[in-house]
Every structure is written in C-alpha cells, then in structure tokens.
Design a protein around this motif. Structure first.
Motif, PDB file in Angstrom:
ATOM      1  N   VAL A   1      -2.396 -16.875   5.551  1.00  0.00           N
ATOM      2  CA  VAL A   1      -2.412 -16.177   6.837  1.00  0.00           C
ATOM      3  C   VAL A   1      -1.365 -16.778   7.773  1.00  0.00           C
ATOM      4  N   GLU A   2      -1.303 -18.097   7.817  1.00  0.00           N
ATOM      5  CA  GLU A   2      -0.313 -18.771   8.652  1.00  0.00           C
ATOM      6  C   GLU A   2       1.106 -18.361   8.269  1.00  0.00           C
TER       7      GLU A   2
ATOM      8  N   VAL B   1       2.148 -15.660   6.705  1.00  0.00           N
ATOM      9  CA  VAL B   1       2.415 -14.255   7.018  1.00  0.00           C
ATOM     10  C   VAL B   1       2.636 -14.066   8.519  1.00  0.00           C
ATOM     11  N   LEU B   2       1.823 -14.727   9.341  1.00  0.00           N
ATOM     12  CA  LEU B   2       1.987 -14.611  10.796  1.00  0.00           C
ATOM     13  C   LEU B   2       3.338 -15.165  11.238  1.00  0.00           C
ATOM     14  N   LEU B   3       3.747 -16.275  10.668  1.00  0.00           N
ATOM     15  CA  LEU B   3       5.051 -16.838  11.016  1.00  0.00           C
ATOM     16  C   LEU B   3       6.189 -15.938  10.527  1.00  0.00           C
TER      17      LEU B   3
ATOM     18  N   LEU C   1       5.958 -12.652  10.258  1.00  0.00           N
ATOM     19  CA  LEU C   1       5.965 -11.539  11.214  1.00  0.00           C
ATOM     20  C   LEU C   1       6.722 -11.925  12.484  1.00  0.00           C
ATOM     21  N   ALA C   2       6.448 -13.149  12.964  1.00  0.00           N
ATOM     22  CA  ALA C   2       7.143 -13.617  14.160  1.00  0.00           C
ATOM     23  C   ALA C   2       8.648 -13.682  13.927  1.00  0.00           C
TER      24      ALA C   2
ATOM     25  N   MET D   1      10.753 -10.445   6.434  1.00  0.00           N
ATOM     26  CA  MET D   1       9.599 -11.315   6.189  1.00  0.00           C
ATOM     27  C   MET D   1       9.744 -12.041   4.852  1.00  0.00           C
TER      28      MET D   1
END
Length: 527
Positions: free
Chosen positions: A13-14, A16-18, A20-21, A91
C-alpha cells in the motif's frame, strides 16, 4: 526513535501510494503534444480517426507497428484512454526504481528512508519544480536529472513509443534481484515498442553478460542468447523496412540525421557544458554504487556507448548516429539520480520533525503537480483552436491541407533543452529549436496534411518524398507572389485542396477563395 515494522500488505500500500504521488507530481501533457503528433498518427489512421486513413504520412512504413496497434484500440473507443495508460507507466517507473534501490547496501529498510527517497526522486521529476526553474532562470534545469544526452529521454511529457524504455529500468532491477535471463529478455522487449532501443538494449545486455561472465559463464551465455531470440524479429523487421546499410539509403540517412533531427544525431549540436555535467553525474552515481553488480553492468554499457560514440565522431556515419550510441544515457542519468537520492535518504535523521518535513514536502510536490495541470502551467502551445475547429467541422475525405512549414534555420545552436514548461516555443536562428506551429493539425482535426516538418517517415524512398514535399512547401510560402497559373497547376497536381496562411502574410491569388479567418490564420480553398 523506534521504527514500526510494516507487513507485506502495508508495504505494498505504501509503495502504491508513493507511486501515485510520483505520477501526479510528474504531470503529463494533454493529448496530441510534441512527438505524439507523429507516433499516434498511424494508430489514429488504423482506427479511422477522422479522414487520416487517406493521409500520405499515415500510409508510409510505420516504424512502431506494435505501439500503433495497441494505441489504435484507444482511438477506436476514446482517445483519452491514452492518459491513464501513461499514468500507469509513470507509476511503474517509480515502483521499479524503488525496487532497484533497496538492493543498495547502504539503503536502510525504514519508513523514513523509503519515503525520503520517494520525496527526493519525485522532486527530480516534479513538474512544479521544473516550472519554477523556468520562471526563475529561464531554463528547465531539473530536467537534466532525468533526461539523457542529445534531448533524449525515457519518460517525456506523454505516451509515445520511447516511454517503453522503462522496460530497461525493469531489466536492470530484475538483474539486481538475481534474474539475469529474464532481465536480458525484458531489455530486448523494449525494442518491440521502438527500434531506437536496439543499440541501448544491446549495450545493457552486453553489460549484464559481461558482469556475469567471470563467475557464471553458462548463465551469461543463456541470458545473451535469450535476448537475441527476443530481439531477432525486430532486427528482421527494421532491416527489411528501413535497411540503413543499403546504398540507396545514404541520402535518406543524411536527411534524417542532418536536416530533421540533428539535435539528436550530431554531437557538435547537442554536446555542451550541461551535457558534460550530466556525464559527470553518471560517473558519480556509478562510483557510489561501484560495489553493486548492477552498477558494473551499467559501467560496461556506458563504456560501450562511449566507444561507439567515438567511432561515430571519427567516421561521421549517419547510420551510426541514427542508432544513437549515446542513448544509453537515458537509462544512466535517472539511475544515477536514484542512487544519489537513495544515499541522501539513508542519512536522514530519525526524528518526528524530519518525518513531518518529509511528508510536507511530498504533499507540496503533489499539490504542485495538481496546480500545473489545473492552471495549465506546462505543455503550453499557441492557441490554434479556432482553425482546428473549422477544419474539423468542414474537412472531407478528399481534402488535403497545405500548412505553413519550412526548413528551420537553427544550424548554429548547441545543447539540448526542454520547452515543456516554457512559453510556446518559436524557432530562432542560433538555437536548436524547431517550428511547432500547427503540429497538432492532423490529430486535432482528422484532416489530411500535405507535409509538415515535425512528422517524418523513415523508409528511404519516403524520406526523399518528404524532403521533396518540404521543399515545395517551403518555396511556396517563401514567395511573395502566388497569382500565377503555374502555382495553381502545382497545387492541383499534388492534390492540395486547401491552403493555410498566417494572418500576417495573406495570399492574393485568383485561384484561392478565403473560407475562414481568425487572428492567427486564414484558410483558403483552391477553386
């Protein structure tokens, strides 16, 4: 302070979120920007977008047929689908670089190091920092931390075949994680999307094989053979369609290398102080990672690129110039940036204040990416919407438009720059800039164009035809008098039905009827 341990799911999750950012902060261009106007054309024609199936350039040999087949699906449904595909590619790029740097011996498995690296690496690619650099000093300096030499790059502003050079980064990461056979195959697969990666992929595979050979010779041979098997169809296709060794291709190769893309092909045009600093940056990154096996592979690939560049400088071979031995730098520069960012992130102090600062910086980069998109701070072009809307409404399958175009007088420029976050560029003598006026004409209107300078074929006979068409167009627009019957005959003989002229230089000819005018352009119909 203690570091909480994250399980596999939370780590995913971390990541993927990074990612996305990163993709939001990087930003991407609107559709039909820059090189997309060439590389999306065959796909648009395949999907019967507008009347482009009848366009001359759309019927020349396609240099990237796999890419065109894939993208034609988007044109057949909704061209906007190209945008999320590129977002996913951004990504993927971040995720694979993150996967690579964890193999560096100094990189700690801590939250702060991972997020700190994400912030630094994202900053090197962030649209808002590139825009601020242009506003402050007039040059997009952050661009040089991710782009290669000679105005070449992996990612760029939007989806095009060269963006699949990300597969080279995947290959490097696979090699670092102990999968050399798959790494070589993936490196070769990049060539399926763009044959311009034939030499860079070959150099990278040579680096892998060279790094393996002293201790794992059998695996090295297997990996190299596997790469050759993957790339063989691309080699056969390229030599069959665009054989650079054919004597008849000599003039076409010279036209491409010295007339159309000298900013990519002629070292005297692209090498300057900044290029020298990029080489120093590559060397710095390789020295930092010198004890890591993937760095040794990169060093071998870099040495091969340097040697072949030397051969090109000595022989002045247009064929070798168009193989771009310096293109391996599009991998070496961002990897050097990743190595340096990982080193810096590993030295961040483990305090709550540092964590808050890191998160605030990441949020600012993401917000900046949103501002670039919302406010149109980047990817700006001249407003040509009026003429595009008229042509889109009125164009018929048999119409062919002659648009203002000429060979740019830019022969004395040096260096490579990015105009992505600059005001709409104009070609000026003494620079490396090329004209981009009306470059979106085909894709934005779906109408057929006689010729333009931006988009060009690659097969030898078609390059010669392109040059002939450019010569005619340049001569037509350079003259002040057009009211001759020979001009009318010449237009009709070439199938040209409409002529577009700058408002500042209107035509007066008995065979031209004005059918549209705005503040920038006038459209005439040939009677």
């Amino acid at each position: 302070m203690s570091e909480p341990t994250l399980g596999p799911r939370l780590l995913t999750v971390e990541a993927v979120l990074l990612a996305l950012a990163f993709a939001v902060a990087h930003t991407q261009s609107p559709l039909y920007y820059s090189n997309q106007n060439q590389y999306l054309l065959h796909a648009a024609a395949l999907a019967e977008h507008g009347h482009l199936a009848g366009d001359w350039l759309a019927n020349t040999a396609d240099p990237t047929p796999l890419f065109s087949r894939l993208v034609s699906g988007a044109f057949a449904t909704q061209p906007w689908l190209i945008q999320p595909v590129y977002f996913a590619l951004l990504m993927s790029y971040f995720l694979v670089v993150r996967w690579l740097v964890v193999m560096l011996p100094w990189f700690p498995d801590t939250w702060l190091a991972r997020v700190g690296f994400a912030v630094l690496f994202t900053a090197a690619h962030a649209g808002i920092l590139r825009w601020l650099s242009v506003q402050a000093v007039g040059t997009d300096y952050p661009w040089y931390l991710q782009s290669g030499l000679a105005a070449q790059y992996l990612l760029g502003p939007g989806l095009q075949p060269s963006a699949f050079g990300v597969l080279l980064v995947w290959a490097l990461a696979l090699f670092a994680h102990g999968q050399p056979r798959l790494a070589c195959a993936v490196a070769a697969a990049a060539c399926w999307f763009h044959s311009t990666y034939l030499l860079p992929s070959g150099l990278l595979v040579a680096g892998f094989v060279g790094a393996l050979a002293p201790t794992r010779a059998r695996i090295a041979v297997q990996a190299g053979a596997g790469a050759l098997a993957v790339v063989a169809p691309v080699l056969l296709f390229t030599f069959r369609q665009f054989d650079p060794l054919d004597s008849a291709s000599k003039e076409a190769l010279s036209t491409l290398a010295n007339v159309r893309i000298p900013h990519h092909c002629v070292p005297a045009r692209w090498f300057d102080l900044v290029a020298g600093l990029q080489l120093a940056w590559i060397a710095f990154g390789l020295v930092l990672a010198r004890r890591v096996p993937f760095a040794r592979a990169l060093a071998i690939a870099a040495l091969g690129g340097v040697l072949l560049t030397g051969v090109q400088l000595v022989t002045r071979s247009d064929a070798l110039a168009l193989a771009f031995p310096w293109r391996i730098s599009v991998l070496l520069v961002p990897i050097a940036t990743a190595v340096v960012c990982s080193k810096a992130a590993s030295r961040l102090s483990e305090t709550r204040r540092t964590q808050r600062v890191v998160l605030a910086l990441l949020g600012a980069l993401v917000a900046g990416g949103g501002a670039v998109a919302a406010l149109g701070l980047g990817y700006r072009t001249v407003d040509e919407s009026g003429v595009y809307e008229f042509v889109r409404r009125t164009a018929k399958p048999e119409d062919v438009y002659l648009i203002p175009t000429a060979f740019p007088k830019v022969g004395s420029g040096r260096g490579a720059v990015s105009n992505t976050f600059a005001p709409p560029p104009r070609a000026k003598e003494g620079t490396n800039q090329i004209p981009v006026d009306l470059q979106r004409f085909r894709l934005a209107t779906g109408a057929c164009v006689y010729v333009d300078f931006k988009s060009v074929p690659y097969a030898a006979p078609e390059v010669q035809e392109w040059h002939n068409r450019m010569t005619f167009a340049a001569d037509f627009y350079s003259r002040t008098q057009h009211n001759l019957s020979s001009d009318e005959v010449a237009l009709r003989a070439r199938g040209i039905t409409h002529v577009v002229a700058p408002r500042s230089r209107p035509f007066e000819a008995h065979y031209l009827d004005e059918v549209y005018a705005d503040d920038i352009y006038i459209v005439y119909e040939v009677r």
